[in-house]
Design an enzyme around this catalytic site. Structure first.
Site, mmCIF file in Angstrom:
data_model
loop_
_atom_site.group_PDB
_atom_site.id
_atom_site.type_symbol
_atom_site.label_atom_id
_atom_site.label_comp_id
_atom_site.label_asym_id
_atom_site.label_seq_id
_atom_site.Cartn_x
_atom_site.Cartn_y
_atom_site.Cartn_z
ATOM 1 N N CYS A 3 36.423 -25.192 21.082
ATOM 2 C CA CYS A 3 36.261 -23.737 21.014
ATOM 3 C C CYS A 3 37.520 -23.086 21.571
ATOM 4 O O CYS A 3 37.913 -23.356 22.716
ATOM 5 C CB CYS A 3 35.022 -23.322 21.816
ATOM 6 S SG CYS A 3 34.916 -21.541 22.065
ATOM 7 N N CYS A 6 36.969 -21.160 24.864
ATOM 8 C CA CYS A 6 36.748 -22.091 25.987
ATOM 9 C C CYS A 6 38.084 -22.676 26.445
ATOM 10 O O CYS A 6 38.317 -22.842 27.656
ATOM 11 C CB CYS A 6 35.783 -23.201 25.589
ATOM 12 S SG CYS A 6 34.036 -22.706 25.604
ATOM 13 N N ASP A 29 44.078 -9.212 23.244
ATOM 14 C CA ASP A 29 43.973 -9.780 21.902
ATOM 15 C C ASP A 29 45.372 -10.080 21.364
ATOM 16 O O ASP A 29 46.299 -9.293 21.534
ATOM 17 C CB ASP A 29 43.238 -8.795 20.980
ATOM 18 C CG ASP A 29 42.739 -9.461 19.718
ATOM 19 O OD1 ASP A 29 41.512 -9.609 19.571
ATOM 20 O OD2 ASP A 29 43.569 -9.862 18.868
ATOM 21 N N ASN A 85 31.373 -8.602 17.150
ATOM 22 C CA ASN A 85 31.033 -9.039 15.800
ATOM 23 C C ASN A 85 30.149 -10.274 15.879
ATOM 24 O O ASN A 85 30.458 -11.216 16.610
ATOM 25 C CB ASN A 85 32.317 -9.364 15.014
ATOM 26 C CG ASN A 85 33.159 -8.127 14.785
ATOM 27 O OD1 ASN A 85 32.631 -7.067 14.448
ATOM 28 N ND2 ASN A 85 34.459 -8.245 14.985
ATOM 29 N N GLY A 91 32.341 -10.429 10.182
ATOM 30 C CA GLY A 91 33.731 -10.875 10.264
ATOM 31 C C GLY A 91 34.064 -11.607 11.547
ATOM 32 O O GLY A 91 35.229 -11.671 11.938
ATOM 33 N N THR A 93 35.300 -14.300 13.771
ATOM 34 C CA THR A 93 36.200 -15.422 13.469
ATOM 35 C C THR A 93 36.246 -16.464 14.583
ATOM 36 O O THR A 93 36.672 -17.594 14.348
ATOM 37 C CB THR A 93 37.640 -14.921 13.213
ATOM 38 O OG1 THR A 93 38.085 -14.193 14.357
ATOM 39 C CG2 THR A 93 37.691 -14.027 11.979
ATOM 40 N N HIS A 96 32.646 -17.747 19.926
ATOM 41 C CA HIS A 96 32.379 -17.674 21.372
ATOM 42 C C HIS A 96 32.194 -16.188 21.642
ATOM 43 O O HIS A 96 33.117 -15.395 21.395
ATOM 44 C CB HIS A 96 33.558 -18.269 22.159
ATOM 45 C CG HIS A 96 33.386 -18.283 23.661
ATOM 46 N ND1 HIS A 96 33.526 -19.427 24.430
ATOM 47 C CD2 HIS A 96 33.102 -17.278 24.535
ATOM 48 C CE1 HIS A 96 33.339 -19.117 25.721
ATOM 49 N NE2 HIS A 96 33.078 -17.815 25.802
ATOM 50 N N HIS A 98 32.195 -12.525 22.391
ATOM 51 C CA HIS A 98 33.264 -11.719 22.974
ATOM 52 C C HIS A 98 33.045 -10.261 22.642
ATOM 53 O O HIS A 98 32.500 -9.917 21.602
ATOM 54 C CB HIS A 98 34.642 -12.183 22.501
ATOM 55 C CG HIS A 98 34.795 -12.296 21.012
ATOM 56 N ND1 HIS A 98 34.313 -13.367 20.290
ATOM 57 C CD2 HIS A 98 35.369 -11.466 20.104
ATOM 58 C CE1 HIS A 98 34.587 -13.195 19.019
ATOM 59 N NE2 HIS A 98 35.221 -12.042 18.860
ATOM 60 N N HIS A 100 35.146 -6.761 22.229
ATOM 61 C CA HIS A 100 36.450 -6.119 22.090
ATOM 62 C C HIS A 100 36.399 -4.786 22.834
ATOM 63 O O HIS A 100 35.459 -4.001 22.652
ATOM 64 C CB HIS A 100 36.745 -5.802 20.613
ATOM 65 C CG HIS A 100 36.789 -6.983 19.696
ATOM 66 N ND1 HIS A 100 37.964 -7.495 19.197
ATOM 67 C CD2 HIS A 100 35.800 -7.741 19.154
ATOM 68 C CE1 HIS A 100 37.697 -8.511 18.385
ATOM 69 N NE2 HIS A 100 36.388 -8.682 18.335
HETATM 70 P P1 5GP Z 1 36.349 -11.593 15.997
HETATM 71 O O1 5GP Z 1 37.005 -11.371 14.659
HETATM 72 O O2 5GP Z 1 35.723 -12.967 16.084
HETATM 73 O O3 5GP Z 1 35.421 -10.512 16.400
HETATM 74 O O4 5GP Z 1 37.515 -11.523 17.064
HETATM 75 C C1 5GP Z 1 38.342 -12.586 17.381
HETATM 76 C C2 5GP Z 1 39.578 -11.988 17.976
HETATM 77 O O5 5GP Z 1 40.296 -13.013 18.624
HETATM 78 C C3 5GP Z 1 40.549 -11.373 16.950
HETATM 79 O O6 5GP Z 1 40.733 -9.987 17.250
HETATM 80 C C4 5GP Z 1 41.816 -12.194 17.105
HETATM 81 O O7 5GP Z 1 43.003 -11.422 16.981
HETATM 82 C C5 5GP Z 1 41.661 -12.781 18.488
HETATM 83 N N1 5GP Z 1 42.325 -14.058 18.670
HETATM 84 C C6 5GP Z 1 42.287 -15.131 17.830
HETATM 85 N N2 5GP Z 1 42.992 -16.149 18.324
HETATM 86 C C7 5GP Z 1 43.494 -15.730 19.525
HETATM 87 C C8 5GP Z 1 44.310 -16.350 20.518
HETATM 88 O O8 5GP Z 1 44.727 -17.511 20.424
HETATM 89 N N3 5GP Z 1 44.622 -15.603 21.601
HETATM 90 C C9 5GP Z 1 44.189 -14.309 21.763
HETATM 91 N N4 5GP Z 1 44.562 -13.666 22.867
HETATM 92 N N5 5GP Z 1 43.409 -13.707 20.846
HETATM 93 C C10 5GP Z 1 43.071 -14.402 19.746
HETATM 94 ZN ZN ZN Z 2 33.527 -21.377 23.808
#
Ligand code: 5GP
Ligand code: ZN
Length: 112
Positions: A3, A6, A29, A85, A91, A93, A96, A98, A100
């Site tokens: 993950c 993680c 981010d 999300n 969406g 991605t 885990h 989180h 924003h």
């Molecule tokens: P989701 O799309 O799942 O709601 O948000 C995942 C977020 O994680 C995205 O905004 C993406 O830019 C961020 N993200 C993905 N990989 C990394 C990383 O390696 N480091 C950081 N700081 N953010 C990441």
């Molecule tokens: Zn995790």
């Protein structure tokens, strides 16, 4: 567990930390969608909102105590948005949980 968040929490992948305590970690981010874009995560792995239970929901409540502290420290006096999300259609991605924190400009109101 394979993950990304993680690994970030463990320090195996570098991140730009803005807050940490026993149960919560927050970092910038990597692809900011607003001038301030911070991710707040529980240290314990929870996949998404559907993984929140009576046993682990305390950390979610704690995250929502921490979010205003981070917003204040970031100078988001005029407001900010909190987004989580959950699943494919939203969406998500990274699997885990989180939250924003988005701010630093007048955000577009776009719910769908
Ligand atoms: P989701 O799309 O799942 O709601 O948000 C995942 C977020 O994680 C995205 O905004 C993406 O830019 C961020 N993200 C993905 N990989 C990394 C990383 O390696 N480091 C950081 N700081 N953010 C990441
Ligand atoms: Zn995790």
């Amino acid at each position: 567990m394979n993950c990304l968040f993680c690994k970030i929490i463990a320090g195996d992948i570098p991140s730009n930390k803005v807050y940490e305590d026993e149960t919560v970690y927050a970092f910038r981010d990597i692809a900011p969608q607003a001038p301030t874009h911070i991710l707040v995560v529980p240290k314990a792995h929870i996949a998404d909102c559907n993984g929140v239970t009576a046993e682990n929901s305390g950390v979610v409540a704690h995250i929502f105590e921490v979010i205003p502290q981070i917003a204040k420290a970031e100078g988001l006096e005029t407001g900010y948005r909190v987004v989580s999300n959950c699943g494919e259609d939203a969406g998500q991605t990274v699997q885990h949980l989180h939250f924003h924190i988005l701010g630093g400009k007048k955000l577009a109101i776009e719910m769908a």
